[in-house]
Write a protein that holds these residues in place. Structure first.
Motif: not given
Length: 188
Positions: A182-188
């Motif tokens: 799971i990534f918050a807002g965008k990938y890494k």
């Protein structure tokens, strides 16, 4: 394998229904027939999977008799045939190419099927190792259908019934930690 045994291999990061933890893909199957009513409940669960525009692009070709299973054996790669030949039910999941979400929707139907199988005391194992073009020919699958996966369905057997090199792998696999998926807002 009993629920307590499975728990030694699998621990969720968050509490969830045990059905998700107890679903795994063994290779050892008993040569024990699955009653019609039980098998139809498994496919009924797949029927209720969500799909884009309710198109339900999936279809299942099912082999239950020895003659039908032998047709399937003709296109399953030898290494997979070593373990799946004892499964009392084999199926091939196909999907209508006209639906651009056919693979996604069919995968959801497979997931529903596999979870209902657990509720019925059955195990399932998806098989990617087979000759899709030979399956198309042998099973008379129209060109406007994608061939997704073969599936073994049945009652779990003893790991000792498997060839020795498969026995060490006959246990539930774990999963990476949830935070790695799971990534918050965008990938890494």
């Amino acid at each position: 394998m009993e629920e307590k045994e499975i728990q030694q291999f699998r621990q969720p990061d968050y509490e969830i229904d045990p059905i998700f933890i107890n679903r795994w893909s063994p290779r050892s199957f008993l040569e024990k027939e699955v009653p019609e009513e039980v098998l139809m409940r498994v496919f009924e669960a797949a029927r209720w999977a969500p799909s884009a525009n309710n198109s339900q692009p999936w279809r299942f070709i099912v082999a239950r008799t020895q003659a039908e299973r032998e047709l399937f054996h003709s296109f399953i790669f030898e290494r997979n045939l070593e373990w799946c030949k004892n499964a009392p039910v084999l199926a091939v999941l196909i999907s209508d190419k006209q639906n651009r979400m056919d693979a996604f929707d069919s995968g959801t139907a497979w997931g529903f099927l596999s979870l209902q199988a657990i509720k019925e005391g059955l195990k399932t194992h998806a098989i990617g190792g087979f000759d899709k073009e030979k399956a198309r020919e042998v099973l008379n699958i129209p060109e406007d259908f994608n061939i997704q996966v073969a599936i073994a369905i049945g009652y779990q057997g003893d790991k000792e019934a498997l060839p020795e090199d498969f026995q060490a792998r006959e246990q539930p696999s774990n999963r990476r930690p949830l935070v790695e998926s799971i990534f918050a807002g965008k990938y890494k």
